[in-house]
Design a protein around this motif. Structure first.
Motif, mmCIF file in Angstrom:
data_model
loop_
_atom_site.group_PDB
_atom_site.id
_atom_site.type_symbol
_atom_site.label_atom_id
_atom_site.label_comp_id
_atom_site.label_asym_id
_atom_site.label_seq_id
_atom_site.Cartn_x
_atom_site.Cartn_y
_atom_site.Cartn_z
ATOM 1 N N ARG A 61 0.836 -1.209 0.000
ATOM 2 C CA ARG A 61 0.000 0.000 0.000
ATOM 3 C C ARG A 61 0.870 1.257 0.000
ATOM 4 N NH1 ARG A 61 -2.862 -3.027 3.802
ATOM 5 N NH2 ARG A 61 -1.926 -1.813 5.492
ATOM 6 N N ARG A 62 1.923 1.247 0.790
ATOM 7 C CA ARG A 62 2.825 2.402 0.856
ATOM 8 C C ARG A 62 3.472 2.649 -0.509
ATOM 9 N NH1 ARG A 62 7.373 2.600 5.366
ATOM 10 N NH2 ARG A 62 5.628 3.306 6.625
ATOM 11 N N VAL A 65 1.110 4.290 -2.977
ATOM 12 C CA VAL A 65 0.896 5.715 -2.720
ATOM 13 C C VAL A 65 2.128 6.526 -3.098
ATOM 14 C CG1 VAL A 65 0.562 7.402 -0.882
ATOM 15 C CG2 VAL A 65 -0.834 5.347 -0.929
ATOM 16 N N HIS A 84 -3.283 12.528 -6.838
ATOM 17 C CA HIS A 84 -2.768 11.255 -6.338
ATOM 18 C C HIS A 84 -3.678 10.583 -5.329
ATOM 19 C CE1 HIS A 84 0.980 11.508 -8.457
ATOM 20 N NE2 HIS A 84 1.186 12.733 -7.984
ATOM 21 N N PHE A 85 -4.473 11.340 -4.597
ATOM 22 C CA PHE A 85 -5.279 10.766 -3.515
ATOM 23 C C PHE A 85 -6.758 10.955 -3.806
ATOM 24 C CE2 PHE A 85 -1.273 12.200 -1.587
ATOM 25 C CZ PHE A 85 -0.771 10.955 -1.271
#
Length: 86
Positions: A61-62, A65, A84-85
């Motif tokens: 997950r890191r 992102v 991005h989010f």
């Protein structure tokens, strides 16, 4: 019912090992020096396996992102958090 959480030293060692392709059985064997150093028994195989799976998922997950943000920085763009989010 689960027992006590593993000692932080075991968690640190497993975090390092989770970045490699080591199996849960091999990770359990690699915890022996840590157990000797802190004077505690190693965690069980099921605990090591559960922690490795969780930590590898956290790393994945890191990476999902951070990767687009790092690409933007490398090519000279300013990262846009709205892009991005989503």
């Amino acid at each position: 019912m689960r027992g006590r959480p593993p000692h932080p030293e075991f968690e640190r060692a497993l975090w390092i090992l989770s970045g490699t392709d080591v199996s849960a059985a091999e990770a359990l064997r690699k915890l022996t020096p840590v157990a000797n150093r802190i004077g505690m028994p190693r965690p069980s195989y099921s605990t090591v396996r559960r922690l490795l799976i969780a930590q590898r998922a956290r790393r994945r997950r890191r990476r999902e992102v951070l990767e687009p943000i790092l690409v933007d920085l490398i090519v000279g763009r300013f990262p846009n958090p709205y892009y991005h989010f989503k």
